[in-house]
Design a protein around this motif. Structure first.
Motif, PDB file in Angstrom:
ATOM      1  N   PHE A  46      48.427  50.241  37.402  1.00 21.28           N
ATOM      2  CA  PHE A  46      49.372  49.731  36.885  1.00 21.28           C
ATOM      3  C   PHE A  46      49.137  48.144  37.621  1.00 21.28           C
ATOM      4  O   PHE A  46      48.797  47.795  38.680  1.00 21.28           O
ATOM      5  CB  PHE A  46      50.835  50.165  37.807  1.00 21.28           C
ATOM      6  CG  PHE A  46      51.124  51.685  36.973  1.00 21.28           C
ATOM      7  CD1 PHE A  46      51.548  51.642  35.831  1.00 21.28           C
ATOM      8  CD2 PHE A  46      51.056  52.653  37.770  1.00 21.28           C
ATOM      9  CE1 PHE A  46      51.829  52.616  35.005  1.00 21.28           C
ATOM     10  CE2 PHE A  46      51.278  53.912  36.940  1.00 21.28           C
ATOM     11  CZ  PHE A  46      51.599  54.084  35.619  1.00 21.28           C
ATOM     12  N   TYR A  47      49.864  47.368  36.562  1.00 24.73           N
ATOM     13  CA  TYR A  47      49.987  45.781  37.212  1.00 24.73           C
ATOM     14  C   TYR A  47      51.150  45.261  37.547  1.00 24.73           C
ATOM     15  O   TYR A  47      52.346  45.388  36.949  1.00 24.73           O
ATOM     16  CB  TYR A  47      49.274  44.749  36.023  1.00 24.73           C
ATOM     17  CG  TYR A  47      49.167  43.382  36.294  1.00 24.73           C
ATOM     18  CD1 TYR A  47      48.153  42.894  36.528  1.00 24.73           C
ATOM     19  CD2 TYR A  47      50.331  42.611  35.995  1.00 24.73           C
ATOM     20  CE1 TYR A  47      47.811  41.627  36.873  1.00 24.73           C
ATOM     21  CE2 TYR A  47      50.380  41.283  36.400  1.00 24.73           C
ATOM     22  CZ  TYR A  47      49.120  40.878  36.599  1.00 24.73           C
ATOM     23  OH  TYR A  47      48.786  39.345  36.865  1.00 24.73           O
ATOM     24  N   HIS A  48      51.546  44.945  38.633  1.00 24.05           N
ATOM     25  CA  HIS A  48      52.898  44.415  39.198  1.00 24.05           C
ATOM     26  C   HIS A  48      52.600  43.005  39.704  1.00 24.05           C
ATOM     27  O   HIS A  48      51.481  42.579  40.323  1.00 24.05           O
ATOM     28  CB  HIS A  48      53.229  45.269  40.583  1.00 24.05           C
ATOM     29  CG  HIS A  48      53.435  46.876  40.095  1.00 24.05           C
ATOM     30  ND1 HIS A  48      52.857  47.775  40.752  1.00 24.05           N
ATOM     31  CD2 HIS A  48      54.150  47.284  39.075  1.00 24.05           C
ATOM     32  CE1 HIS A  48      53.333  48.898  40.216  1.00 24.05           C
ATOM     33  NE2 HIS A  48      53.935  48.601  39.070  1.00 24.05           N
ATOM     34  N   LYS A  49      53.441  42.073  39.370  1.00 23.81           N
ATOM     35  CA  LYS A  49      53.507  40.831  40.010  1.00 23.81           C
ATOM     36  C   LYS A  49      53.533  40.775  41.540  1.00 23.81           C
ATOM     37  O   LYS A  49      54.329  41.496  42.119  1.00 23.81           O
ATOM     38  CB  LYS A  49      54.606  40.044  39.316  1.00 23.81           C
ATOM     39  CG  LYS A  49      54.535  39.723  37.957  1.00 23.81           C
ATOM     40  CD  LYS A  49      55.643  38.808  37.422  1.00 23.81           C
ATOM     41  CE  LYS A  49      55.540  38.396  36.006  1.00 23.81           C
ATOM     42  NZ  LYS A  49      56.640  37.542  35.302  1.00 23.81           N
ATOM     43  N   LYS A  50      52.583  39.974  41.879  1.00 22.90           N
ATOM     44  CA  LYS A  50      52.565  39.647  43.444  1.00 22.90           C
ATOM     45  C   LYS A  50      51.826  40.914  44.134  1.00 22.90           C
ATOM     46  O   LYS A  50      51.789  41.046  45.268  1.00 22.90           O
ATOM     47  CB  LYS A  50      53.722  39.204  44.120  1.00 22.90           C
ATOM     48  CG  LYS A  50      54.334  37.873  43.479  1.00 22.90           C
ATOM     49  CD  LYS A  50      55.430  37.518  44.243  1.00 22.90           C
ATOM     50  CE  LYS A  50      55.959  35.991  43.665  1.00 22.90           C
ATOM     51  NZ  LYS A  50      57.179  35.770  44.338  1.00 22.90           N
ATOM     52  N   GLY A  51      51.357  41.981  43.299  1.00 21.07           N
ATOM     53  CA  GLY A  51      50.719  43.095  44.033  1.00 21.07           C
ATOM     54  C   GLY A  51      49.294  42.953  44.083  1.00 21.07           C
ATOM     55  O   GLY A  51      48.552  41.833  43.818  1.00 21.07           O
ATOM     56  N   LYS A  52      48.659  43.922  44.731  1.00 23.31           N
ATOM     57  CA  LYS A  52      47.339  43.756  45.157  1.00 23.31           C
ATOM     58  C   LYS A  52      46.384  43.784  43.920  1.00 23.31           C
ATOM     59  O   LYS A  52      45.375  43.090  43.882  1.00 23.31           O
ATOM     60  CB  LYS A  52      46.840  45.066  45.957  1.00 23.31           C
ATOM     61  CG  LYS A  52      47.301  45.146  47.097  1.00 23.31           C
ATOM     62  CD  LYS A  52      46.718  46.778  48.174  1.00 23.31           C
ATOM     63  CE  LYS A  52      47.535  46.714  49.368  1.00 23.31           C
ATOM     64  NZ  LYS A  52      47.436  45.511  50.240  1.00 23.31           N
ATOM     65  N   VAL A  53      46.714  44.513  42.823  1.00 26.22           N
ATOM     66  CA  VAL A  53      45.978  44.127  41.650  1.00 26.22           C
ATOM     67  C   VAL A  53      45.851  42.996  40.845  1.00 26.22           C
ATOM     68  O   VAL A  53      44.892  42.455  40.695  1.00 26.22           O
ATOM     69  CB  VAL A  53      46.553  45.367  40.414  1.00 26.22           C
ATOM     70  CG1 VAL A  53      45.789  45.110  39.094  1.00 26.22           C
ATOM     71  CG2 VAL A  53      46.320  46.853  41.063  1.00 26.22           C
ATOM     72  N   GLN A  54      47.130  42.293  40.943  1.00 31.12           N
ATOM     73  CA  GLN A  54      47.244  41.016  40.453  1.00 31.12           C
ATOM     74  C   GLN A  54      46.320  40.123  41.287  1.00 31.12           C
ATOM     75  O   GLN A  54      45.627  39.204  40.652  1.00 31.12           O
ATOM     76  CB  GLN A  54      48.588  40.414  40.204  1.00 31.12           C
ATOM     77  CG  GLN A  54      48.474  38.947  39.949  1.00 31.12           C
ATOM     78  CD  GLN A  54      50.025  38.331  39.988  1.00 31.12           C
ATOM     79  OE1 GLN A  54      50.751  38.705  41.226  1.00 31.12           O
ATOM     80  NE2 GLN A  54      50.536  37.587  39.060  1.00 31.12           N
ATOM     81  N   THR A  55      46.460  40.578  42.704  1.00 33.28           N
ATOM     82  CA  THR A  55      45.490  39.575  43.378  1.00 33.28           C
ATOM     83  C   THR A  55      43.883  39.646  43.069  1.00 33.28           C
ATOM     84  O   THR A  55      43.099  38.625  43.043  1.00 33.28           O
ATOM     85  CB  THR A  55      45.754  40.051  45.059  1.00 33.28           C
ATOM     86  OG1 THR A  55      47.101  39.626  45.333  1.00 33.28           O
ATOM     87  CG2 THR A  55      44.657  38.997  45.906  1.00 33.28           C
ATOM     88  N   LEU A  56      43.537  40.939  43.006  1.00 33.45           N
ATOM     89  CA  LEU A  56      42.065  41.356  42.567  1.00 33.45           C
ATOM     90  C   LEU A  56      41.893  40.471  41.322  1.00 33.45           C
ATOM     91  O   LEU A  56      40.630  40.036  41.196  1.00 33.45           O
ATOM     92  CB  LEU A  56      41.827  42.656  42.706  1.00 33.45           C
ATOM     93  CG  LEU A  56      42.080  43.288  44.096  1.00 33.45           C
ATOM     94  CD1 LEU A  56      42.110  44.857  44.015  1.00 33.45           C
ATOM     95  CD2 LEU A  56      40.964  42.929  44.996  1.00 33.45           C
ATOM     96  N   ILE A  57      42.536  40.749  40.302  1.00 35.30           N
ATOM     97  CA  ILE A  57      42.085  40.142  39.155  1.00 35.30           C
ATOM     98  C   ILE A  57      41.919  38.648  39.298  1.00 35.30           C
ATOM     99  O   ILE A  57      41.346  38.149  38.424  1.00 35.30           O
ATOM    100  CB  ILE A  57      43.064  40.984  37.922  1.00 35.30           C
ATOM    101  CG1 ILE A  57      42.848  42.234  37.571  1.00 35.30           C
ATOM    102  CG2 ILE A  57      43.122  40.069  36.526  1.00 35.30           C
ATOM    103  CD1 ILE A  57      43.639  43.161  36.713  1.00 35.30           C
ATOM    104  N   HIS A  58      43.180  38.173  39.958  1.00 36.16           N
ATOM    105  CA  HIS A  58      42.867  36.672  40.212  1.00 36.16           C
ATOM    106  C   HIS A  58      41.600  36.259  40.586  1.00 36.16           C
ATOM    107  O   HIS A  58      41.256  35.263  40.361  1.00 36.16           O
ATOM    108  CB  HIS A  58      44.024  36.185  41.042  1.00 36.16           C
ATOM    109  CG  HIS A  58      44.166  34.882  41.064  1.00 36.16           C
ATOM    110  ND1 HIS A  58      44.809  33.860  40.043  1.00 36.16           N
ATOM    111  CD2 HIS A  58      43.650  34.013  42.119  1.00 36.16           C
ATOM    112  CE1 HIS A  58      44.593  32.443  40.751  1.00 36.16           C
ATOM    113  NE2 HIS A  58      44.112  32.664  41.718  1.00 36.16           N
ATOM    114  N   GLU A  59      41.153  37.085  41.805  1.00 37.49           N
ATOM    115  CA  GLU A  59      39.856  36.798  42.258  1.00 37.49           C
ATOM    116  C   GLU A  59      38.786  36.760  41.327  1.00 37.49           C
ATOM    117  O   GLU A  59      37.813  36.116  41.381  1.00 37.49           O
ATOM    118  CB  GLU A  59      39.789  37.802  43.398  1.00 37.49           C
ATOM    119  CG  GLU A  59      40.641  37.420  44.876  1.00 37.49           C
ATOM    120  CD  GLU A  59      40.169  36.435  45.660  1.00 37.49           C
ATOM    121  OE1 GLU A  59      39.000  36.064  45.678  1.00 37.49           O
ATOM    122  OE2 GLU A  59      40.995  35.679  46.211  1.00 37.49           O
TER     123      GLU A  59
END
Length: 228
Positions: A69-82
């Motif tokens: 699941f994708y949540h704003k300011k979550g770990k998944v968002q951070t990783l996909i930004h990286e």
């Protein structure tokens, strides 16, 4: 050799791409704590899941799944930004292997013939150096014994980032952007279309409509993350 590795890690420690804390030598890209904290969907084994229902009445899909699941300011968002903006393509490989293992344990993705990544425009690829979902698709294809096909579905127009656009603006920006340059290659095949994040589903739907120009083609979807 181990002593040289120890010296290297002493002076150049690798850090978790999520929490930025130092990784242990047996950890790859993401620390164990962050891995266990990622919001997995379990959709790979769930028929008629929420992601599949998102496309009801829009495009005919056989199966659909998302790793997280994708949540704003979550770990998944951070990783996909990286992955997308910090040259951390190893994340794409990691997520691809992760989801492929789920598929191998499921009965829902047994007949995939081709894995096709949502393409990015050549100008953006030249600037970034890679398509962020290519390694994701390659790892899935390799593990489920399918062919990886990156050169048939192409993006023919370049657009700005979708991140800050509203729903109507996203729909307008993806209209007629993608093209299947060989409408016969997927005849009588089962294609798995892969991407990083699904929000409105507009990009997936537009790509799907191109792939469905092939005769008697079946289409499924797999993504890294789904924004509910």
């Amino acid at each position: 050799m181990q002593i040289f590795k120890d010296i290297f890690y002493l002076f150049f420690p690798k850090v978790c791409l999520s929490c930025k804390l130092e990784l242990k030598q047996n950890e790859i890209s993401i620390c164990t704590l962050c891995r266990h904290d990622l919001p997995t969907t379990c959709y790979t084994n769930i028929e008629k899941n929420l992601l599949e229902k998102k496309f009801y009445g829009r495009v005919q899909l056989e199966e659909a799944t998302s790793l997280f699941f994708y949540h704003k300011k979550g770990k998944v968002q951070t990783l996909i930004h990286e992955l997308k903006y910090k040259n951390q393509e190893e994340i794409s490989t990691l997520f691809g292997g992760w989801l492929a293992n789920e598929m191998l344990e499921s009965n829902r993705f047994k007949t995939i013939d081709y894995v096709v990544p949502v393409p990015i425009h050549p100008n953006k690829r030249k600037k970034r150096g890679y398509n962020q979902v290519a390694k994701f698709g390659e790892m899935i294809a390799k593990n489920i014994n399918a062919k990886f096909c990156e050169d048939k579905l192409i993006k023919v127009a370049s657009t700005e980032s979708q991140t800050k656009k509203n729903l109507i603006e996203r729909w307008r920006s993806v209209d007629e952007l993608f093209q299947l340059n060989d409408t016969t290659i997927f005849n009588n095949k089962h294609v798995l279309l892969v991407d990083d994040v699904i929000t409105t589903g507009a990009t997936i739907e537009t790509c799907a409509n191109e792939i469905l120009k092939s005769k008697n083609v079946k289409l499924s979807v797999a993504v890294m993350a789904y924004a509910e």
